[in-house]
Design an enzyme around this catalytic site. Structure first.
Site, PDB file in Angstrom:
ATOM      1  N   HIS A  62      93.129  64.947 -26.733  1.00 20.39           N
ATOM      2  CA  HIS A  62      92.419  63.670 -26.673  1.00 20.39           C
ATOM      3  C   HIS A  62      91.079  63.769 -27.402  1.00 20.39           C
ATOM      4  CE1 HIS A  62      91.743  59.756 -24.514  1.00 20.39           C
ATOM      5  NE2 HIS A  62      90.555  59.993 -25.059  1.00 20.39           N
ATOM      6  N   GLU A  65      91.708  63.668 -31.042  1.00 18.52           N
ATOM      7  CA  GLU A  65      92.038  62.306 -31.453  1.00 18.52           C
ATOM      8  C   GLU A  65      90.762  61.550 -31.814  1.00 18.52           C
ATOM      9  OE1 GLU A  65      93.661  58.180 -29.423  1.00 18.52           O
ATOM     10  OE2 GLU A  65      93.758  60.058 -28.289  1.00 18.52           O
ATOM     11  N   HIS A  66      89.727  61.712 -31.014  1.00 20.35           N
ATOM     12  CA  HIS A  66      88.462  61.037 -31.306  1.00 20.35           C
ATOM     13  C   HIS A  66      87.801  61.600 -32.558  1.00 20.35           C
ATOM     14  CE1 HIS A  66      88.173  58.402 -27.800  1.00 20.35           C
ATOM     15  NE2 HIS A  66      88.865  59.343 -27.189  1.00 20.35           N
TER      16      HIS A  66
END
Length: 111
Positions: A103, A106-107
């Site tokens: 996650h 992803e950013h």
């Protein structure tokens, strides 16, 4: 009305189905190139991309030395650019000591 669905034991190949594009040979069909300004190396796909005759866009498939493969589409009729990325990994691949790493990455992709 009852419908019967067959489950495929495997996907059909381009030899068995004339509508499927030929499978690219990623060892033979990529040639080594380098950028004009900085001389950075990359590989460009020179095989058939199997596009429609009415499609006026220009397509390039490139692979960077780190293994990332990008499909680049140029449309001279468009005034905006966009990008799409498939990393093919997710939270199930997170190491136990670093839960949330996928996650976080992803950013990083959109910074």
């Amino acid at each position: 009305m009852n419908r019967v669905f067959e489950t495929l034991g495997r996907l059909p190949t381009s030899k068995e189905c004339k509508f499927l594009p030929p499978v690219a040979d990623y060892e033979k069909d990529f040639v080594s190139r380098s950028t004009a300004d900085s001389g950075l190396p990359y590989f460009e796909f020179v095989g058939d991309l199997n596009k429609s005759e009415s499609d006026v866009r220009e397509y390039r498939l490139i692979r960077l030395p780190n293994g990332l493969t990008a499909f680049v589409i140029h449309d001279s009729l468009e005034s905006k650019a966009c990008a799409s990325l498939d990393v093919n990994v997710g939270s199930l691949a997170d190491p136990p000591a670093f839960q949330g790493l996928a996650h976080f990455c992803e950013h990083l992709l959109f910074m």
